[in-house]
Design an enzyme around this catalytic site. Structure first.
Site, PDB file in Angstrom:
ATOM      1  N   TYR A 197       1.713  -1.783  -6.443  1.00  0.00           N
ATOM      2  CA  TYR A 197       1.941  -2.556  -5.215  1.00  0.00           C
ATOM      3  C   TYR A 197       2.681  -1.756  -4.148  1.00  0.00           C
ATOM      4  O   TYR A 197       3.406  -2.322  -3.349  1.00  0.00           O
ATOM      5  CB  TYR A 197       2.718  -3.857  -5.495  1.00  0.00           C
ATOM      6  N   HIS A 198       2.480  -0.431  -4.121  1.00  0.00           N
ATOM      7  CA  HIS A 198       3.207   0.416  -3.170  1.00  0.00           C
ATOM      8  C   HIS A 198       2.273   1.216  -2.264  1.00  0.00           C
ATOM      9  O   HIS A 198       2.472   2.422  -2.077  1.00  0.00           O
ATOM     10  CB  HIS A 198       4.134   1.377  -3.922  1.00  0.00           C
TER      11      HIS A 198
END
Length: 531
Positions: free
Chosen positions: A468-469
């Site tokens: 999720y980066h």
């Protein structure tokens, strides 16, 4: 009817909430923020453990990647928030901000004035730490940061197992030394999530000069020649126009920002022409240079029910809910991802090249391997902190309703596969240390075999996923692929900036929410100084 503002902020995520709040501190500045998602009213957002229920569903865009050719051609769920507060409303609340060398590297990559010595004050200004203080920490900032009041016994056992493996204890991953294992500090205040919407935006909502529109998707940015003049957006099926007298500020994240720019005619000219989008500015770097952490989880089944999986059963669930409602305590105050570590695949590296997240549960996130129904488990995630692989965000069509094509190109560089495999190997070895081993019945897929490095590589290809980066798709710099300058202004255009994680020249070696808030804090100063 066309409405007019000084500043239009496109996207109500972490960066957008910060900018809307800070820019509207000036009562004469008319600020409008437009967010595609709803208000952050869902109770799961504000209960720390709610993270485990939000990695899919209505608070996300429902994206999946293009087939990952270096990861067994899998289409991997790619969670991006669609709610006020953005990722800070649905993430695991882990508060880390990278190694000082990450920011010094940005300067080498063309981002003048973004060295650690330049940006540390913004990290500190944003931080309201309730436990740590001194030269590395802020205590009065809007973003609440706290220690877990009562970590799960398994999280403590993980930290001890790391020490048994040889990773020293570290009480502060954001201090003078990053390496080590410990319990994460979290963006939680008074046992409730402290998102950017809660920390920054909520105290500003009473201001007459701040207008927040939710459930509204910006379709394109309007230009008068080379100057951004406003936006066209859709809300409840109605097309609206808003004008920006000073600046349009794009804060739609590393996926949403390049998509919107390309729909507005800013990006690689050939790609725009292929989708019949008139070219406003030929910028080949828009949507390129996508970088993300490729996380690989290993899971163990427990002999008993010490992990948070026990609370998936009805009587325990009711008890946990009652405890939180009455006393603000108990398992619902946990983020599940309680502990972690920064360590080395390459012991000669100048700083840690691996990060670990320990989850006192299994199956907490959508699409992650779990344990048999009726049993309890634990999860250990690892990822390469500074991957060399580069991906893309491109248009599927010129229709704003169509999702972009997201291709992180995970494991394209052989070094990423090597470090990922080492991370899986270390994860398994940590699980086999005495403090955790006494709880474990079996380690999924590893107890039946004698693994080799190829086993770990194959496992990474099959089970790795996004952490999720996503970052870097509109990078800051001076080279031909740079999209913004060091003031965050788009090259070749006026009246428009990008102020979110997409401007990072390269990926930070940690979770990315705190660095994104820092970017917005600094952007507010740049904009106010230039107004």
């Amino acid at each position: 009817m066309t409405e007019s503002y000084d500043y239009i902020v496109i996207g109500g995520g972490s960066a957008g909430c910060v900018l809307a709040a800070l820019l509207s501190e000036n009562p004469s500045a008319r600020v409008c923020m437009i967010e595609a998602g709803k208000r952050d009213t869902n109770p799961l957002i504000h209960i720390p453990i709610g993270f485990a229920k939000m990695t899919t569903g209505p608070l996300t865009w429902g994206l999946v990647t293009a087939p990952q050719k270096h990861a067994n051609n899998r289409e991997i769920p790619y969670v991006q928030a669609k709610v006020l507060g953005g990722g800070s409303s649905i993430n695991a609340e882990v508060f880390t901000r990278g190694h000082p060398s990450d920011y010094d590297r940005w300067v080498e990559e063309g981002a003048d004035g973004w060295a650690f010595k330049d940006i540390q004050k913004y990290l500190i200004r944003s931080e309201g730490n309730m436990m740590l203080a001194g030269e590395w920490h802020g205590t009065t900032g809007p973003l609440g940061v706290s220690n877990l009041s009562s970590p799960n016994p398994l999280s403590r056992a993980f930290v001890r197992s790391c020490q048994e493996y040889g990773i020293p204890y570290n009480p502060d991953f954001n201090g003078a030394k990053q390496e080590g294992a410990g319990i994460y500090q979290l963006t939680i205040r008074n046992n409730r999530r402290c998102s950017a919407a809660v920390a920054y935006l909520r105290p500003a909502l009473h201001r007459a000069n701040l207008h927040v529109i939710t459930g509204a998707q910006v379709l394109r940015i309007l230009f008068d020649g080379k100057r951004a003049a406003g936006v066209v957006y859709a809300v409840k099926g109605q097309i609206q126009v808003a004008r920006a007298d000073k600046e349009v500020i794009v804060t739609s994240g590393a996926i949403g920002t390049p998509k919107l720019l390309m729909l507005s005619g800013i990006g690689p000219a050939a790609h725009l022409k292929a989708h019949n989008v008139p070219v406003v500015q030929d910028l080949p770097g828009v949507g390129q240079n996508l970088q993300d952490h490729f996380g690989v989880d290993i899971v163990a089944e427990l002999k008993g029910h010490e992990s948070y999986n026990r609370y998936s059963r009805y009587p325990w669930m009711m008890w946990a809910g009652l405890q939180y409602a009455l006393f603000g305590s108990g398992p619902l105050t946990s983020n599940v991802v309680e502990a972690g570590a920064f360590w080395y695949a390459d012991r000669n590296a100048p700083c840690p090249d691996l990060q670990f997240h320990f989850l006192a549960g299994a199956g907490a996130e959508a699409g992650v391997v779990s344990v048999p129904k009726g049993t309890s488990g634990i999860t250990l995630n690892s990822y390469t902190l500074r991957p060399k692989s580069r991906g893309t965000v491109t248009l599927r069509s010129s229709d704003p309703r169509d999702a972009p094509i997201v291709d992180p190109n995970f494991l394209a560089d052989p070094d990423d596969l090597r470090v990922s495999a080492e991370g899986v190997k270390i994860s398994e070895e940590i699980f086999r240390q005495p403090s955790l081993r006494k709880y474990i019945k079996s380690i999924n897929l590893f107890d039946e075999i004698k693994p080799t490095m190829k086993t770990y590589e194959d496992y990474a290809r099959q089970y790795g996923r996004t952490s999720y980066h996503p970052t870097c798709t509109c990078k800051m710099g001076k080279d031909p692929m740079a999209v913004v300058d060091s003031q965050l202004r788009i090259h070749g255009l006026d009246g428009i900036r990008i102020c979110d994680s997409s401007v990072m020249p390269s990926l930070i070696g940690s979770n990315t929410n705190a660095p994104t808030i820092m970017i917005a804090e600094r952007a507010a100063d740049l904009i106010r100084g230039n107004a």
